[in-house]
Design a protein around this motif. Structure first.
Motif, PDB file in Angstrom:
ATOM      1  N   PRO A 245       0.806  -1.220   0.000  1.00 40.99           N
ATOM      2  CA  PRO A 245       0.000   0.000   0.000  1.00 40.99           C
ATOM      3  C   PRO A 245       0.840   1.272   0.000  1.00 40.99           C
ATOM      4  CG  PRO A 245       0.072  -0.918   2.204  1.00 40.99           C
ATOM      5  CD  PRO A 245       0.832  -1.868   1.327  1.00 40.99           C
ATOM      6  N   VAL A 246       0.305   2.291  -0.649  1.00 38.64           N
ATOM      7  CA  VAL A 246       0.909   3.618  -0.634  1.00 38.64           C
ATOM      8  C   VAL A 246      -0.212   4.644  -0.535  1.00 38.64           C
ATOM      9  CG1 VAL A 246       0.965   3.720  -3.176  1.00 38.64           C
ATOM     10  CG2 VAL A 246       2.451   5.236  -1.828  1.00 38.64           C
ATOM     11  N   VAL A 247      -0.003   5.653   0.299  1.00 38.86           N
ATOM     12  CA  VAL A 247      -0.942   6.772   0.411  1.00 38.86           C
ATOM     13  C   VAL A 247      -0.258   7.999  -0.169  1.00 38.86           C
ATOM     14  CG1 VAL A 247      -2.410   8.139   1.928  1.00 38.86           C
ATOM     15  CG2 VAL A 247      -1.889   5.761   2.516  1.00 38.86           C
ATOM     16  N   LEU A 248      -0.892   8.604  -1.176  1.00 39.14           N
ATOM     17  CA  LEU A 248      -0.352   9.770  -1.879  1.00 39.14           C
ATOM     18  C   LEU A 248      -1.155  10.997  -1.458  1.00 39.14           C
ATOM     19  CD1 LEU A 248      -0.110   8.162  -5.440  1.00 39.14           C
ATOM     20  CD2 LEU A 248       1.710   8.324  -3.721  1.00 39.14           C
ATOM     21  N   LEU A 249      -0.477  12.008  -0.945  1.00 37.58           N
ATOM     22  CA  LEU A 249      -1.143  13.148  -0.311  1.00 37.58           C
ATOM     23  C   LEU A 249      -0.826  14.446  -1.046  1.00 37.58           C
ATOM     24  CD1 LEU A 249       0.022  11.569   2.879  1.00 37.58           C
ATOM     25  CD2 LEU A 249      -2.391  12.243   2.727  1.00 37.58           C
ATOM     26  N   HIS A 250      -1.869  15.113  -1.504  1.00 38.06           N
ATOM     27  CA  HIS A 250      -1.697  16.345  -2.274  1.00 38.06           C
ATOM     28  C   HIS A 250      -1.419  17.543  -1.367  1.00 38.06           C
ATOM     29  CE1 HIS A 250      -5.619  18.294  -1.347  1.00 38.06           C
ATOM     30  NE2 HIS A 250      -6.140  17.078  -1.364  1.00 38.06           N
TER      31      HIS A 250
ATOM     32  N   ASP B 150      -1.195  -1.063  -4.109  1.00 39.55           N
ATOM     33  CA  ASP B 150      -2.521  -0.629  -3.673  1.00 39.55           C
ATOM     34  C   ASP B 150      -2.424   0.869  -3.416  1.00 39.55           C
ATOM     35  OD1 ASP B 150      -4.962  -0.167  -2.477  1.00 39.55           O
ATOM     36  OD2 ASP B 150      -4.637  -1.531  -0.779  1.00 39.55           O
ATOM     37  N   VAL B 151      -3.029   1.673  -4.290  1.00 41.15           N
ATOM     38  CA  VAL B 151      -2.807   3.116  -4.308  1.00 41.15           C
ATOM     39  C   VAL B 151      -4.013   3.848  -3.724  1.00 41.15           C
ATOM     40  CG1 VAL B 151      -2.206   5.093  -5.735  1.00 41.15           C
ATOM     41  CG2 VAL B 151      -1.403   2.799  -6.389  1.00 41.15           C
ATOM     42  N   VAL B 152      -3.760   4.649  -2.711  1.00 40.03           N
ATOM     43  CA  VAL B 152      -4.794   5.396  -2.000  1.00 40.03           C
ATOM     44  C   VAL B 152      -4.487   6.889  -2.116  1.00 40.03           C
ATOM     45  CG1 VAL B 152      -5.812   5.852   0.267  1.00 40.03           C
ATOM     46  CG2 VAL B 152      -5.179   3.501  -0.378  1.00 40.03           C
TER      47      VAL B 152
ATOM     48  N   ALA C 130      -5.740   8.390  10.983  1.00 40.70           N
ATOM     49  CA  ALA C 130      -7.099   7.839  11.036  1.00 40.70           C
ATOM     50  C   ALA C 130      -7.458   7.141   9.736  1.00 40.70           C
ATOM     51  CB  ALA C 130      -8.103   8.952  11.342  1.00 40.70           C
ATOM     52  N   LEU C 131      -6.991   7.667   8.596  1.00 38.48           N
ATOM     53  CA  LEU C 131      -7.279   7.036   7.318  1.00 38.48           C
ATOM     54  C   LEU C 131      -6.559   5.690   7.199  1.00 38.48           C
ATOM     55  CD1 LEU C 131      -8.637   7.267   4.542  1.00 38.48           C
ATOM     56  CD2 LEU C 131      -6.534   8.370   3.723  1.00 38.48           C
ATOM     57  N   ILE C 132      -5.321   5.628   7.643  1.00 38.07           N
ATOM     58  CA  ILE C 132      -4.589   4.356   7.633  1.00 38.07           C
ATOM     59  C   ILE C 132      -5.344   3.316   8.451  1.00 38.07           C
ATOM     60  CG2 ILE C 132      -2.471   3.232   8.431  1.00 38.07           C
ATOM     61  CD1 ILE C 132      -0.983   5.842   7.694  1.00 38.07           C
ATOM     62  N   ASP C 133      -5.855   3.732   9.604  1.00 42.84           N
ATOM     63  CA  ASP C 133      -6.635   2.821  10.446  1.00 42.84           C
ATOM     64  C   ASP C 133      -7.943   2.419   9.766  1.00 42.84           C
ATOM     65  OD1 ASP C 133      -4.800   2.748  12.529  1.00 42.84           O
ATOM     66  OD2 ASP C 133      -5.742   4.392  13.636  1.00 42.84           O
ATOM     67  N   ALA C 134      -8.650   3.402   9.214  1.00 44.27           N
ATOM     68  CA  ALA C 134      -9.973   3.134   8.631  1.00 44.27           C
ATOM     69  C   ALA C 134      -9.887   2.164   7.460  1.00 44.27           C
ATOM     70  CB  ALA C 134     -10.618   4.445   8.189  1.00 44.27           C
ATOM     71  N   LEU C 135      -8.817   2.252   6.694  1.00 46.48           N
ATOM     72  CA  LEU C 135      -8.644   1.372   5.537  1.00 46.48           C
ATOM     73  C   LEU C 135      -7.857   0.112   5.884  1.00 46.48           C
ATOM     74  CD1 LEU C 135      -7.885   3.981   2.731  1.00 46.48           C
ATOM     75  CD2 LEU C 135     -10.042   2.771   3.164  1.00 46.48           C
ATOM     76  N   ASP C 136      -7.445   0.010   7.148  1.00 43.62           N
ATOM     77  CA  ASP C 136      -6.695  -1.158   7.617  1.00 43.62           C
ATOM     78  C   ASP C 136      -5.471  -1.404   6.741  1.00 43.62           C
ATOM     79  OD1 ASP C 136      -6.195  -3.235   9.400  1.00 43.62           O
ATOM     80  OD2 ASP C 136      -7.336  -4.695   8.232  1.00 43.62           O
ATOM     81  N   LEU C 137      -4.731  -0.334   6.478  1.00 39.46           N
ATOM     82  CA  LEU C 137      -3.530  -0.434   5.654  1.00 39.46           C
ATOM     83  C   LEU C 137      -2.366  -0.901   6.520  1.00 39.46           C
ATOM     84  CD1 LEU C 137      -3.814   2.884   3.606  1.00 39.46           C
ATOM     85  CD2 LEU C 137      -4.583   0.595   2.944  1.00 39.46           C
ATOM     86  N   ALA C 138      -1.669  -1.912   6.054  1.00 37.12           N
ATOM     87  CA  ALA C 138      -0.549  -2.478   6.809  1.00 37.12           C
ATOM     88  C   ALA C 138       0.747  -1.801   6.385  1.00 37.12           C
ATOM     89  CB  ALA C 138      -0.463  -3.983   6.581  1.00 37.12           C
ATOM     90  N   SER C 139       1.260  -0.935   7.247  1.00 37.95           N
ATOM     91  CA  SER C 139       2.557  -0.276   7.034  1.00 37.95           C
ATOM     92  C   SER C 139       2.707   0.291   5.633  1.00 37.95           C
ATOM     93  CB  SER C 139       3.698  -1.263   7.317  1.00 37.95           C
ATOM     94  OG  SER C 139       3.667  -1.685   8.652  1.00 37.95           O
ATOM     95  N   PRO C 140       1.831   1.225   5.251  1.00 38.01           N
ATOM     96  CA  PRO C 140       1.950   1.796   3.907  1.00 38.01           C
ATOM     97  C   PRO C 140       3.173   2.696   3.785  1.00 38.01           C
ATOM     98  CG  PRO C 140       0.381   3.053   5.182  1.00 38.01           C
ATOM     99  CD  PRO C 140       0.755   1.856   6.021  1.00 38.01           C
ATOM    100  N   ILE C 141       3.625   2.878   2.570  1.00 43.70           N
ATOM    101  CA  ILE C 141       4.495   4.007   2.259  1.00 43.70           C
ATOM    102  C   ILE C 141       3.605   5.244   2.210  1.00 43.70           C
ATOM    103  CG2 ILE C 141       5.920   5.063   0.456  1.00 43.70           C
ATOM    104  CD1 ILE C 141       6.740   2.198  -0.360  1.00 43.70           C
ATOM    105  N   VAL C 142       4.063   6.342   2.779  1.00 43.38           N
ATOM    106  CA  VAL C 142       3.325   7.597   2.699  1.00 43.38           C
ATOM    107  C   VAL C 142       4.166   8.584   1.907  1.00 43.38           C
ATOM    108  CG1 VAL C 142       1.912   7.279   4.751  1.00 43.38           C
ATOM    109  CG2 VAL C 142       4.194   8.269   4.995  1.00 43.38           C
ATOM    110  N   ALA C 143       3.512   9.322   1.025  1.00 47.30           N
ATOM    111  CA  ALA C 143       4.242  10.198   0.112  1.00 47.30           C
ATOM    112  C   ALA C 143       3.441  11.465  -0.117  1.00 47.30           C
ATOM    113  CB  ALA C 143       4.498   9.487  -1.221  1.00 47.30           C
ATOM    114  N   GLY C 144       4.137  12.605  -0.174  1.00 47.94           N
ATOM    115  CA  GLY C 144       3.409  13.833  -0.410  1.00 47.94           C
ATOM    116  C   GLY C 144       4.304  15.041  -0.535  1.00 47.94           C
ATOM    117  N   TYR C 145       3.651  16.163  -0.796  1.00 48.99           N
ATOM    118  CA  TYR C 145       4.327  17.453  -0.911  1.00 48.99           C
ATOM    119  C   TYR C 145       3.435  18.513  -0.297  1.00 48.99           C
ATOM    120  CZ  TYR C 145       1.187  18.555  -4.810  1.00 48.99           C
ATOM    121  OH  TYR C 145       0.071  18.809  -5.578  1.00 48.99           O
ATOM    122  N   ASP C 146       4.052  19.639   0.094  1.00 47.78           N
ATOM    123  CA  ASP C 146       3.308  20.744   0.667  1.00 47.78           C
ATOM    124  C   ASP C 146       2.484  20.220   1.862  1.00 47.78           C
ATOM    125  OD1 ASP C 146       2.762  23.747  -0.337  1.00 47.78           O
ATOM    126  OD2 ASP C 146       0.890  22.940   0.501  1.00 47.78           O
TER     127      ASP C 146
END
Length: 299
Positions: free
Chosen positions: A30-35, A57-59, A91-107
């Motif tokens: 999983p990866v969470v991409l944050l704008h 798995d892209v969120v 909270a989003l990581i918990d709600a989606l039950d993501l197991a140790s995602p990579i988190v990525a973003g800017y600003d």
């Protein structure tokens, strides 16, 4: 789910009903991409495709105050402070039950990603952050900066007064477009590119969240008391210990590139530092390089 167009779902996560675009392979890494501000998930369209094609798995959530994301309770303060963004991501990581995602973003998104990685490192497996340690030192913001830096921050100071607040309310699209142009001077985005994002600023909480963010970071307004313990932890400027790739936009006029040594003081596991051909919005300006940074953390 395997490749194809993203599916938009709404997820209850903490104080928000978060609109999330999900694509790729459910069950993949999983990866969470944050704008950031003032952008929305459209900045990750090509990055999400590339990562989905690679089996991830892209969120991609809409942050508080953007697009279809809404507050659950009308009484919840429309805070834009950094601790609120961090808790939203957790909270989003918990709600989606993501197991140790990579988190990525800017600003703003990079700030949320950095803070979760710093405060709850056991919850993520890696970090991609544009401009490095994207964490506010609110106590230090009181000190005047060099005038050349102060000039760049006009868009923040504009919102410190009610004239600026009314201006953002009335001209949010023009305000955002000017920032896109100023911050990414080599990026030739089209009218269609901008039109695909600008509707996200019509969120009824957008102005309140943005104005609070740019006032709170200078200590001009109080934060939401529920986040004060987290703000106290942030004030210690904790190091980030998870594997990290730092991207600096070569043409970013807001956060110009730094050398690796400047970043190393904040990251104890700096996998790589890359100066990329982009301005302030690398995922949309140079998606292949951004996606490669995420994929390199899988190995």
């Amino acid at each position: 789910m395997a490749g194809g167009d993203p599916v938009t779902v709404v997820v209850r996560a903490g104080v928000l009903e978060v609109a999330v675009e999900r694509s790729g392979v459910i069950g993949g890494p999983p990866v969470v991409l944050l704008h950031g501000f003032p952008y929305d998930p459209r900045c990750y369209d090509e990055v999400a495709r590339l990562l989905g094609d690679a089996g991830m798995d892209v969120v991609v959530p809409y942050l508080r105050g953007y697009g279809p994301t809404r507050f659950v309770d009308p009484a919840t303060p429309r805070s834009g402070q950094q601790a609120a963004l961090a808790h939203d991501l957790l909270a989003l990581i918990d709600a989606l039950d993501l197991a140790s995602p990579i988190v990525a973003g800017y600003d703003w998104g990079g700030r949320a990603a950095c803070l979760v990685a710093a405060l709850w490192p056991e919850r993520v497996s890696g970090l991609v952050t544009v401009s490095g340690y994207n964490v506010q030192d609110i106590a230090a913001e009181a000190a005047p900066k060099d005038p050349t830096v102060e000039q760049i921050l006009w868009y923040q100071y504009y919102l410190h007064g009610e004239r600026g607040r009314r201006g953002l309310e009335a001209h949010r699209g023009a305000y955002a477009r000017l920032l896109w142009q100023d911050w990414s001077p080599t990026w030739t985005f089209t009218d269609d590119d901008f039109a695909a994002t600008v509707a996200s600023f019509d969120n009824p909480d957008f102005v309140d969240v943005v104005v609070h963010s740019y006032r709170h970071r200078f200590g001009l307004v109080p934060g939401d008391p529920v986040y004060q313990p987290t703000e106290d932890l942030i004030a210690r400027q904790p190091a980030i210990t998870v594997p990290t790739v730092v991207l600096d936009g070569r043409h970013d006029t807001v956060r110009p590139p730094q050398d690796r040594g400047s970043h190393e003081q904040h990251f104890t596991h700096l996998v790589d530092h890359r100066v990329v051909d982009a301005g302030h919005n690398p995922p949309q300006e140079n998606p292949a390089v951004f996606a490669r940074a995420v994929l390199d953390l899988l190995h």
